[in-house]
Motif scaffolding. Structure first.
Motif, PDB file in Angstrom:
ATOM      1  N   PRO A 106       1.130  10.584  15.136  1.00 52.22           N
ATOM      2  CA  PRO A 106       2.067  10.938  14.117  1.00 52.22           C
ATOM      3  C   PRO A 106       0.691  10.477  13.210  1.00 52.22           C
ATOM      4  N   ALA A 107       0.581   9.078  12.527  1.00 55.12           N
ATOM      5  CA  ALA A 107       0.462   8.874  11.669  1.00 55.12           C
ATOM      6  C   ALA A 107      -1.099   9.614  10.835  1.00 55.12           C
ATOM      7  N   PRO A 108      -2.128  10.441  11.883  1.00 59.82           N
ATOM      8  CA  PRO A 108      -2.867  10.960  10.757  1.00 59.82           C
ATOM      9  C   PRO A 108      -2.356  12.546  10.679  1.00 59.82           C
ATOM     10  N   LEU A 109      -1.577  13.163  11.106  1.00 60.53           N
ATOM     11  CA  LEU A 109      -1.076  14.256  10.933  1.00 60.53           C
ATOM     12  C   LEU A 109       0.192  14.014   9.694  1.00 60.53           C
ATOM     13  N   VAL A 110       0.403  12.723   9.051  1.00 61.64           N
ATOM     14  CA  VAL A 110       1.158  12.559   7.982  1.00 61.64           C
ATOM     15  C   VAL A 110       0.127  12.877   6.955  1.00 61.64           C
ATOM     16  N   LEU A 111      -1.065  11.811   7.272  1.00 65.16           N
ATOM     17  CA  LEU A 111      -2.037  11.861   6.066  1.00 65.16           C
ATOM     18  C   LEU A 111      -2.446  13.190   5.702  1.00 65.16           C
ATOM     19  N   VAL A 124     -11.498   7.626   9.664  1.00 68.25           N
ATOM     20  CA  VAL A 124     -11.223   6.344   9.518  1.00 68.25           C
ATOM     21  C   VAL A 124     -10.021   6.344  10.090  1.00 68.25           C
ATOM     22  N   LEU A 125      -8.397   6.390   9.703  1.00 67.15           N
ATOM     23  CA  LEU A 125      -7.216   6.384  10.080  1.00 67.15           C
ATOM     24  C   LEU A 125      -7.554   7.276  11.839  1.00 67.15           C
ATOM     25  N   PRO A 136      -4.579   5.924   1.142  1.00 68.35           N
ATOM     26  CA  PRO A 136      -5.326   5.556   2.302  1.00 68.35           C
ATOM     27  C   PRO A 136      -4.279   5.362   3.529  1.00 68.35           C
ATOM     28  N   ASN A 137      -2.840   5.968   3.568  1.00 66.04           N
ATOM     29  CA  ASN A 137      -2.126   5.020   4.384  1.00 66.04           C
ATOM     30  C   ASN A 137      -1.114   6.509   4.276  1.00 66.04           C
ATOM     31  N   VAL A 138      -0.056   6.243   5.224  1.00 61.81           N
ATOM     32  CA  VAL A 138       1.336   7.638   5.012  1.00 61.81           C
ATOM     33  C   VAL A 138       2.005   7.045   4.620  1.00 61.81           C
ATOM     34  N   VAL A 139       2.142   5.662   4.387  1.00 60.37           N
ATOM     35  CA  VAL A 139       3.430   5.254   3.105  1.00 60.37           C
ATOM     36  C   VAL A 139       2.323   5.556   1.674  1.00 60.37           C
ATOM     37  N   MET A 140       1.383   5.223   2.037  1.00 61.35           N
ATOM     38  CA  MET A 140       0.116   5.934   0.205  1.00 61.35           C
ATOM     39  C   MET A 140       0.801   7.348  -0.050  1.00 61.35           C
ATOM     40  N   MET A 175      -4.506  15.981  15.230  1.00 55.64           N
ATOM     41  CA  MET A 175      -3.294  15.652  14.647  1.00 55.64           C
ATOM     42  C   MET A 175      -3.348  15.766  13.770  1.00 55.64           C
ATOM     43  N   ALA A 176      -4.718  15.031  13.174  1.00 57.71           N
ATOM     44  CA  ALA A 176      -5.238  15.610  11.582  1.00 57.71           C
ATOM     45  C   ALA A 176      -4.761  16.771  10.865  1.00 57.71           C
TER      46      ALA A 176
END
Lengths: 153, 501
Positions: free
Chosen positions: B433-438, B157-158, B325-329, B172-173
Motif C-alpha cells: 500500500p505504501a506507493p498508493l498513499v505517497l 524509486v519507491l 519522500p515517503n508515506v510518513v512524510m 498501486m502508484a
C-alpha cells in the motif's frame, strides 16, 4: 493460468484501467498546450493497463498461489465478521451514538470474535468509550455523536 | 540569520511549555506504537492528525514529527524482546537483537539500540540543520517541470524499493494518483469521478485512506492468523553495553548514521531500506560474518543507527522542496497543509519559527527518547505483555474515532472500511500500500505541475528534457524502470524483497 491469484488481480486492474481511459475521454482530454480535466486520468489509465497486462503475462509464465491458496488455513470468517460489524457500526453510528455503539462493538469483538476473559473484556468495553468520549468532547473539543444518550451526556 | 541564531530561535519555540508537552506526547506515542506490533507510525499520525488542530501549527507538527522518530526507537524493543518487529524499520533488529536476548543479553541489546538511535538521531538533526537551508536556496529555482520530474522519480524509486513485483507497485502508484484526483479539478473547476456524491466533491480524505490501508487492513490480516508473542521472561539486567560491545559497534554506528541519512533524503528511500542496507554492509565488512544472525551487536547498532538517521534525513525533501519522500512524510505534509503552511523552499525564510522550532524540538525529543527507552524500558516491556485480542478492539475504536474526528462525517468511516478491506486484499495478492498513499498525496501536485508545464511550453514535452534538473530526474526514473528488465538486477531486487518479507 486462470486459477492463479495474479491472473485475477491483473484482470481486475485491467478493467479499472479501461474505466479510467473511458472516464478520461469523458472528462475531456483538452489539447496538449491546454490539457483538460481528463488528460491525466486518461494517460494513467493507459499506464495502469500496461502494468496490469504485465501482471497477467507474468502470471502465465511464473508459478504462484491460486485464489484458494490465499485463504487456506486462515480464519477468514473472523475477518468477514469484523468487516460486517464495522459496516453495521458505521450505519448506526449517528443514530445510536458513539458511547453505546462502541460498548456493544467492543463487547462483541472481545467476547465473540477473539475471546478475552469477561473479567477483562467487560471493564475495558465500558471504560474505554467513556474515557475517549471525555477526552474528545471535553478536552479536545472534537464532537462525537451522542445518539440515544443525547440528553444524558 | 546564521545557523546559531536560527537555532536559538528554534529553541525559544521548542522550549515553550505547550511545545515541550507536544514533543513529549509525540515521542511517547511514537515509542508506544513502535513497541506495539499492529499499529505503526503511519496509523498513529493519521489518528492524531485531527488532534493537532486544537493547538498551534508548531505544536501539531512537533508532535507529529515526534511520533515518527519516536517509533524508530520503540520498534527495536519489540524486535529484541519478542522477535516481532514493532514497525517495518526494525525488522533487521530481530535477527541479532533477539538472539542476544535469548542468550541473556537483552539489556545490552536494548541499550545499544537506544544509544545508537540517539547518536544517529542527533547527528542527522545536525546534518538536517546544515543541509536544508542550502538546499532550500537551490530549490527556489525549481519550476513545474522540475517538480513534476522529481515526483515521478520519487514514485519510481519507491515502487522499485517496495518488496514484491515492481509492476504491482506501479499499479498501486497509478491507483494512488487517480484517487488523489477525485474531486474538483483545481485548474478547470470540473468535478472528476465524484459520481454525483457531494462527499466526494472535496476529494477523498487522507486520514480515512491511511487508517483503512494501514490500520484496519493490519487488524484484518492479524485476525486471520493467530499471532503468538513470547516476551523474553528473564530479567533484562544492565542496559549499558560493555567496552567490547562499544569497540565492535562504534564504526557500525557511524556508517549506519551516514548511510541512513543519505538514503533518507532520497525520494522513495527511507528507514526500512537503510536498516537493511546497513545490516548488509556490516555483515560484509565484519571480520566474523558468521556471527551475524547469532547475536552480533553490530547487527543491532548499525541498522538502528541507520533507521533513526533516515528518519531525520527524510525531513529534508519535505521541508525544502515540499515533496514527501515517503508515506510518513506525506502525512506530515498533510499536517502542514491543515495548518495553512506550505512546506517548500520558502518555509525556512517565511516561517523560520516553524522550521527551526521543529529542528530544535528534535534535539529535545531525542533526549526524551533516550530517557524513555533506557531507564523506563520496564514500562514498555509491560506494554508488550498486553494480549493482542485486547489490543485490536481498542485500535479499531481509535481508528474510528480518529477518522470521524478528521472530517466529522460517517462517510469517512465507510471510506476507511472500504480501504481497510482493499488494503487487506492488497496484502493477500502481494500489492504494497505504501506507493498508493505517497501517490495519493503527490497525485494532485503531479497533475498540476504536468499541466502547468505543458501550458508554459505551449504543448512542448521537450520542456521536461531541456531543463537539466528535470532531465536528470527523468533519466534516473527511466534507468530504474529499465533496470528491472535486467535479469541480474531483477534477481538482486527479489533477494532483497525475500529478505524483507
Amino acid at each position: 493460468m486462470v486459477r492463479k491469484a495474479d491472473f485475477w488481480s491483473g484482470t481486475f486492474w485491467l478493467c479499472i484501467a479501461a474505466f479510467l481511459v473511458w472516464q478520461g475521454r469523458d472528462l475531456g482530454l483538452g489539447r496538449v498546450n491546454d490539457p483538460g480535466s481528463g488528460f491525466a486520468v486518461f494517460w494513467i489509465g493507459l499506464l495502469l493497463g500496461a502494468f496490469a497486462l504485465s501482471v497477467i503475462v507474468s502470471s502465465a509464465r511464473e508459478s504462484g498461489p491460486s485464489l484458494a491458496d490465499l485463504w487456506t488455513g486462515t480464519s477468514w470468517g473472523r475477518v468477514l465478521t469484523v468487516v460486517m460489524l464495522l459496516l453495521i457500526y458505521a450505519v448506526f453510528f449517528e443514530r445510536i451514538g458513539f458511547v453505546v455503539l462502541t460498548i456493544a462493538l467492543l463487547l462483541v469483538l472481545m467476547l465473540v470474535v477473539d475471546r478475552v476473559r469477561p473479567a477483562v473484556a467487560i471493564p475495558v468495553a465500558f471504560v474505554t468509550p467513556l474515557i475517549v468520549w471525555v477526552a474528545m468532547t471535553r478536552w479536545l473539543l472534537i464532537q462525537l455523536p451522542a445518539g440515544v444518550l443525547a440528553g444524558i451526556l | 540569520m546564521d545557523v546559531f541564531s536560527s537555532l536559538a530561535l528554534g529553541f525559544s519555540v521548542a522550549l515553550q511549555p505547550i511545545n515541550l508537552l507536544a514533543c513529549f506526547f509525540g515521542v511517547f506515542i511514537g515509542t508506544l506504537v513502535g513497541v506495539l506490533p499492529g499499529i505503526g507510525p503511519v496509523s498513529a499520525m493519521a489518528l492524531l492528525l485531527p488532534v493537532t488542530l486544537a493547538g498551534t501549527p508548531e505544536a501539531g507538527i512537533i508532535m507529529m514529527a515526534g511520533i515518527y522518530y519516536g517509533s524508530m526507537y520503540g520498534g527495536s524493543t519489540t524486535s529484541i524482546l519478542v522477535n516481532i518487529p514493532g514497525e517495518a524499520a526494525s525488522v533487521v533488529t530481530c535477527l541479532d537483537g533477539h538472539e542476544m536476548a535469548k542468550r541473556g543479553r537483552a539489556g545490552p541489546a536494548l541499550g545499544m539500540a537506544a544509544l545508537s538511535s540517539f547518536f544517529a538521531g542527533t547527528i542527522s538533526i545536525l546534518l538536517l540543520m546544515l543541509v536544508a537551508p542550502s538546499l532550500a536556496r537551490f530549490a527556489v529555482a525549481f519550476g513545474p517541470p522540475e517538480y513534476f520530474s522529481l515526483m515521478v522519480l520519487g514514485l519510481t524509486v519507491l515502487s522499485f524499493l517496495t518488496h514484491g513485483s515492481m509492476a504491482k507497485a506501479m499499479i498501486m502508484a497509478c491507483i494512488g494518483i487517480v484517487l488523489g484526483l477525485i474531486g474538483i479539478d483545481g485548474i478547470s473547476g470540473t468535478p472528476r469521478m465524484t459520481f454525483d456524491r457531494l462527499e466526494l466533491v472535496d476529494g477523498i480524505g487522507l486520514v480515512p485512506v491511511v487508517m483503512g490501508l494501514f490500520g484496519i487492513a493490519e487488524i484484518l490480516s492479524n485476525l486471520e492468523k493467530s499471532v503468538e508473542r513470547k516476551v523474553i521472561s528473564a530479567r533484562i539486567g544492565s542496559l549499558w553495553p560493555t567496552t567490547e560491545d562499544w569497540i565492535r559497534s562504534k564504526w557500525a554506528i557511524v556508517r549506519g548514521t551516514v548511510l541512513g541519512f543519505f538514503l533518507g533524503i532520497l525520494p522513495g528511500g527511507g528507514a526500512v531500506i537503510s536498516s537493511f542496507a546497513s545490516y548488509a554492509i556490516e555483515r560484509k565488512m565484519s571480520k566474523a560474518p558468521q556471527e551475524f544472525g547469532k547475536g552480533a551487536i553490530e547487527g543491532v547498532a548499525g541498522p538502528e543507527a541507520a533507521n533513526n538517521a533516515a528518519a531525520g534525513g527524510a525531513f529534508i525533501p519535505l521541508m525544502t522542496l515540499g515533496i514527501p519522500p515517503n508515506v510518513v512524510m506525506a502525512l506530515l505534509l498533510g499536517a502542514f497543509i491543515i495548518h495553512g503552511l506550505q512546506p517548500g523552499p520558502l518555509l525556512i525564510t517565511q516561517n523560520p519559527n516553524v522550521f527551526w522550532g521543529i529542528v530544535a524540538s528534535m534535539y529535545i525529543g531525542n533526549i526524551m527518547l533516550l530517557i524513555l527507552n533506557m531507564p523506563l524500558i520496564g514500562m514498555w516491556v509491560q506494554v508488550l505483555r498486553v494480549p493482542y485480542n485486547v489490543l485490536f478492539p481498542l485500535i479499531t475504536v481509535f481508528c474510528i474515532v480518529g477518522v470521524f474526528a478528521s472530517g466529522n462525517s460517517v462517510f469517512d468511516i465507510l471510506v476507511m472500511i472500504v480501504f481497510g478491506v482493499f488494503g487487506y486484499l492488497c496484502r493477500k495478492f502481494g500489492y504494497e500500500p505504501a506507493p498508493l498513499v505517497l501517490a495519493f498525496v503527490l497525485g494532485p501536485m503531479l497533475e498540476n505541475n504536468l499541466r502547468k508545464s505543458l501550458i508554459l511550453s505551449q504543448g512542448d514535452f521537450g520542456i521536461f528534457v531541456t531543463r537539466p534538473i528535470s532531465a536528470v530526474c527523468l533519466l534516473f526514473a527511466i534507468a530504474i524502470l529499465l533496470a528491472v528488465l535486467m535479469p541480474s538486477l531483477a534477481r538482486k531486487r527479489e533477494v532483497i524483497a525475500q529478505d524483507q518479507s
